[in-house]
Motif scaffolding. Structure first.
Motif, short mmCIF file in Angstrom:
data_model
loop_
_atom_site.label_atom_id
_atom_site.label_comp_id
_atom_site.label_asym_id
_atom_site.label_seq_id
_atom_site.Cartn_x
_atom_site.Cartn_y
_atom_site.Cartn_z
N CYS A 145 72.40 -10.27 58.67
CA CYS A 145 72.56 -8.84 58.34
C CYS A 145 72.19 -8.59 56.89
N HIS A 147 73.55 -9.71 54.14
CA HIS A 147 74.64 -9.55 53.18
C HIS A 147 74.46 -10.46 51.95
N GLU A 182 82.94 -8.28 55.88
CA GLU A 182 82.57 -6.96 56.42
C GLU A 182 82.21 -7.08 57.89
N GLU A 183 81.61 -8.22 58.26
CA GLU A 183 81.18 -8.36 59.66
C GLU A 183 82.35 -8.30 60.63
N HIS A 207 73.48 -1.40 51.56
CA HIS A 207 73.24 -2.32 52.68
C HIS A 207 71.78 -2.71 52.72
#
Ligand SMILES: [Zn+2]
Length: 513
Positions: A145, A147, A182-183, A207
């Protein structure tokens, strides 16, 4: 960071491109307004090749660590140490979470918060910059993602802001909120509950993405994340099954009830689960079983939906003659309510910074990945995005614990590039694309927009007043009340076993791309 990464930098990043991209605009979009000396200094500092290389190296290191939520010890430390070495004061282990930190610089108002994430996802191990599925270590975590680039972008912006605050003696405070997990949507409600955002005037979130864009309004679903645990009685499954009470039966009955419930839920709902424990051998009636649910809907609907799923759990226990021994709410968060005035200010700085110029090699990699995925082979993005309004009809979807922050301080999210358009989120293709030069340039573009927006808020009370006025009006309509049960505690044990299993294997394999 290691020699391997450093050795590759020089070939990826021609200084001539980097040095001029900010001031005169990169290939795709040029500057739209005259900028102040302060902003020019800020953007010049970020545009230096050594700045790009330094934070690119941090992003790649975090990509290689690939640590799951609440277990991001190396990632969090690298970022916190970097900020501390620059003179930021550090609160480590904030809000009762070992990998959570707040790094602060400066004093007085305004107080500007920057959010940053650094957690990876399970099962996504993949070699960087390889446009076909090719894990470094089959089954290990990976950054699916982006991050790895996100708290890094916030740190780069914060350190750039420090330079300009020192040079021009600007008052105000910058706070970087290193946010774990966060996931699993697990840290922000606890950070809010611990009061970390008290006195923060405005928050800029970011993001990783394949665009340089922002938007405003209500978005994403609210969520309850909860584990339901049942206790029964063991027995010989063939010899005397009537003596047993199966906790697995309770989970299965709960799941059947929850699946029937779907038909009668408000339209924007999402409901999904995994069975965490369901017994260890068929010939022993399981006396313990547990199931982890994500229960998602709008802010208005999610609590009632949670109560109905809880009824399904009680039904499972009743029908199976077992006990619902525990309900552990790991987290509960609101939808995202992004501030429009702040998003408009971010958009101005997006137009100023512009999309990075990509090399032929970077476009070739993007096209090869797009081909592998059966997507249009259009390469890296060229244009920056336009300000996004909320969709006319809300259809539900994912969640982020940033939602929680948007209700206690005016917040908007910047999406910054680096990922390949068409790459799939939470998938090996995103892991492949979030390592190396495109991630470096993307997070650098993100840092420019974050820092330039923060500088506008630091130096001109006008935009900040508009942002705050809008926030006060939203707060009156939508006053904040946490969904967390009072007894809920940060789930710092989350992913402990998984990370214990993978960490040494990953370190042995060196996680080289
Ligand atoms: Zn994400």
């Amino acid at each position: 960071m290691n020699a391997h990464l450093k050795a590759r930098t020089g070939t990826w990043l021609p200084a001539a491109v980097l040095g001029f991209s900010l001031i005169f605009g990169p290939a795709a979009s040029g500057p739209k307004e005259k900028i102040s000396g302060q902003k020019k200094f800020l953007l010049d500092w970020l545009a230096r090749p050594q700045t790009l290389e330094r934070f690119g190296g941090i992003s790649d290191a975090i990509w290689s660590y690939a640590e799951l939520g609440m277990q991001e010890f190396k990632s969090s430390k690298l970022l916190a140490d970097t900020l501390e070495a620059e003179g930021f004061s550090l609160e480590r282990g904030a809000a009762g979470m070992p990998t959570c930190f707040v790094a602060s610089y400066g004093s007085g108002r305004p107080v500007i918060g920057l959010l940053g994430e650094f957690d990876a996802l399970p099962m996504l191990s993949q070699k960087g910059r390889v446009p076909k599925k090719d894990p470094i270590l089959e089954g290990a975590p990976g950054h699916g993602c982006g991050h790895n680039a996100m708290c890094t972008a916030a740190a780069a912006a914060a350190i750039a802001l420090k330079q300009v605050m020192v040079k021009y003696r600007l008052p105000g405070t910058i706070k970087v909120f290193g946010s774990p997990a966060e996931e699993t949507i697990a840290s922000r409600p606890y950070m809010v509950r611990a009061g970390l955002f008290q006195g923060v005037d405005v928050v800029i979130d970011n993001h990783s993405s394949s665009s340089l864009s922002t938007g405003y309004g209500r978005d994403g679903n609210a969520i309850f994340s909860a584990i339901f645990t049942f206790r029964g009685k063991t027995a010989h499954s063939a010899g005397a099954p009537w003596m047993g009470r199966s906790a697995l039966d309770a989970v299965e009955i709960m799941n059947v009830a929850a699946n029937f419930l779907r038909e009668h839920l408000p339209l924007a709902h999402r409901l999904h689960y995994v069975i965490l424990e369901g017994g260890e051998a068929p010939n022993v009636v399981p006396d313990k079983a547990s199931v982890w649910y994500y229960i998602r809907n709008t802010d208005e609907e999610v609590e009632a939906m949670y109560d109905r799923v809880l009824d399904c759990a009680k039904a499972g226990a009743l029908a199976s003659g077992t006990e619902l021994a525990g309900v552990r709410v790991l987290s509960a968060v609101h939808q995202r309510h992004a501030n429009k005035c702040l998003a408009e200010l971010i958009q101005k700085n997006i137009d100023l910074a512009g999309m990075p110029a990509w090399t032929e090699e970077e476009n070739a990699f993007a096209k090869a990945l797009q081909k592998e995925l059966g997507k249009e082979e259009k390469g890296m993005p060229v244009e920056v995005g336009k300000l996004k309004a909320p969709g006319e009809v809300f259809v539900g979807g994912g969640s982020s614990d940033v939602g929680e922050v948007t209700l206690v301080a005016p917040t908007a999210t910047l999406s910054f590039p680096g990922q390949v358009p068409g790459a799939i989120g939470h998938h090996w293709s995103t892991v492949a694309a979030t390592f190396g030069s495109t991630a470096w340039k993307g997070l650098n573009a993100g840092a420019k927009v974050i820092a330039a927006t923060a500088l506008d808020l630091l130096t001109d009370p006008g935009p900040l007043k508009k942002v705050r006025d809008e926030f006060e009006a939203t707060s009156r309509q939508h006053p904040y009340k946490s969904f967390l049960p009072a007894e809920a505690q940060p789930p710092i044990d989350l992913n402990q076993d998984l990370m214990k299993k993978w960490r040494s294997l990953m370190e042995r394999s060196d996680q080289e791309p």
